[in-house]
Design a protein around this motif. Sequence first.
Motif, PDB file in Angstrom:
ATOM      1  N   TYR A   1       0.788  -1.233   0.000  1.00  0.00           N
ATOM      2  CA  TYR A   1       0.000   0.000   0.000  1.00  0.00           C
ATOM      3  C   TYR A   1       0.821   1.285   0.000  1.00  0.00           C
ATOM      4  CZ  TYR A   1      -4.386  -2.424   0.600  1.00  0.00           C
ATOM      5  OH  TYR A   1      -5.482  -3.197   0.400  1.00  0.00           O
TER       6      TYR A   1
ATOM      7  N   THR B   1     -12.562 -10.387  -3.317  1.00  0.00           N
ATOM      8  CA  THR B   1     -13.135  -9.178  -2.727  1.00  0.00           C
ATOM      9  C   THR B   1     -12.878  -8.010  -3.682  1.00  0.00           C
ATOM     10  OG1 THR B   1     -11.115  -8.484  -1.577  1.00  0.00           O
ATOM     11  CG2 THR B   1     -12.559 -10.033  -0.410  1.00  0.00           C
ATOM     12  N   SER B   2     -13.319  -6.853  -3.301  1.00  0.00           N
ATOM     13  CA  SER B   2     -13.095  -5.673  -4.131  1.00  0.00           C
ATOM     14  C   SER B   2     -11.713  -5.059  -3.903  1.00  0.00           C
ATOM     15  CB  SER B   2     -14.179  -4.632  -3.852  1.00  0.00           C
ATOM     16  OG  SER B   2     -14.088  -4.199  -2.506  1.00  0.00           O
ATOM     17  N   GLU B   3     -10.963  -5.556  -2.938  1.00  0.00           N
ATOM     18  CA  GLU B   3      -9.688  -4.944  -2.565  1.00  0.00           C
ATOM     19  C   GLU B   3      -8.722  -4.783  -3.736  1.00  0.00           C
ATOM     20  OE1 GLU B   3      -5.656  -4.336  -1.603  1.00  0.00           O
ATOM     21  OE2 GLU B   3      -6.451  -6.147  -2.503  1.00  0.00           O
TER      22      GLU B   3
ATOM     23  N   ALA C   1      -7.296   1.202  -8.374  1.00  0.00           N
ATOM     24  CA  ALA C   1      -7.886   2.526  -8.597  1.00  0.00           C
ATOM     25  C   ALA C   1      -7.129   3.607  -7.831  1.00  0.00           C
ATOM     26  CB  ALA C   1      -9.359   2.523  -8.194  1.00  0.00           C
ATOM     27  N   LEU C   2      -6.765   3.331  -6.588  1.00  0.00           N
ATOM     28  CA  LEU C   2      -6.025   4.304  -5.785  1.00  0.00           C
ATOM     29  C   LEU C   2      -4.614   4.510  -6.338  1.00  0.00           C
ATOM     30  CD1 LEU C   2      -7.255   3.155  -2.286  1.00  0.00           C
ATOM     31  CD2 LEU C   2      -7.814   5.309  -3.420  1.00  0.00           C
TER      32      LEU C   2
ATOM     33  N   ASP D   1      -2.099  -8.909  -4.102  1.00  0.00           N
ATOM     34  CA  ASP D   1      -3.481  -8.603  -3.738  1.00  0.00           C
ATOM     35  C   ASP D   1      -4.386  -9.835  -3.758  1.00  0.00           C
ATOM     36  OD1 ASP D   1      -3.092  -5.942  -3.186  1.00  0.00           O
ATOM     37  OD2 ASP D   1      -3.596  -5.260  -5.195  1.00  0.00           O
TER      38      ASP D   1
ATOM     39  N   TYR E   1      -9.240  -4.319  -6.842  1.00  0.00           N
ATOM     40  CA  TYR E   1      -9.748  -3.260  -7.716  1.00  0.00           C
ATOM     41  C   TYR E   1      -9.616  -1.891  -7.063  1.00  0.00           C
ATOM     42  CZ  TYR E   1     -11.600  -7.442  -9.865  1.00  0.00           C
ATOM     43  OH  TYR E   1     -11.706  -8.680 -10.424  1.00  0.00           O
ATOM     44  N   GLU E   2      -9.868  -1.838  -5.765  1.00  0.00           N
ATOM     45  CA  GLU E   2      -9.712  -0.586  -5.032  1.00  0.00           C
ATOM     46  C   GLU E   2      -8.251  -0.159  -4.996  1.00  0.00           C
ATOM     47  OE1 GLU E   2     -11.556  -0.934  -1.176  1.00  0.00           O
ATOM     48  OE2 GLU E   2     -13.334  -1.835  -2.061  1.00  0.00           O
ATOM     49  N   HIS E   3      -7.364  -1.124  -4.749  1.00  0.00           N
ATOM     50  CA  HIS E   3      -5.935  -0.828  -4.700  1.00  0.00           C
ATOM     51  C   HIS E   3      -5.474  -0.285  -6.052  1.00  0.00           C
ATOM     52  CE1 HIS E   3      -1.623  -2.376  -3.649  1.00  0.00           C
ATOM     53  NE2 HIS E   3      -1.679  -1.063  -3.799  1.00  0.00           N
TER      54      HIS E   3
END
Length: 89
Positions: A30, A61-63, A69-70, A55, A65-67
């Motif tokens: 992260y 999970t959505s993690e 995107a960020l 990941d 995809y979120e990672h």
Amino acid sequence: MVPRGLQFFAGRDVTTFPFRNYRLAPMICYEDIIPSFGRRLAKLKPNLLVNITNDAWFGQTSEPYEHLALAVFRSVELRLGWCGPLIRG
């Protein structure tokens, strides 16, 4: 079992690594979504941000995809390319 493993400490500096005619800026997990860390690396004028993570650990999970995107936001902010793993287990 691994007594030397207990001697890990947080680093104080950031660095880039040479690869052919390029400078790669490593980021672990992260670190690529932490603004201050990215800016410290960007001051070293890298050609590419390189994220090292897995990941897939988060499963279905959505993690991931979120990672991603960020991380894209950090890449745009720093005006640098970004590459990361596509590990899905």
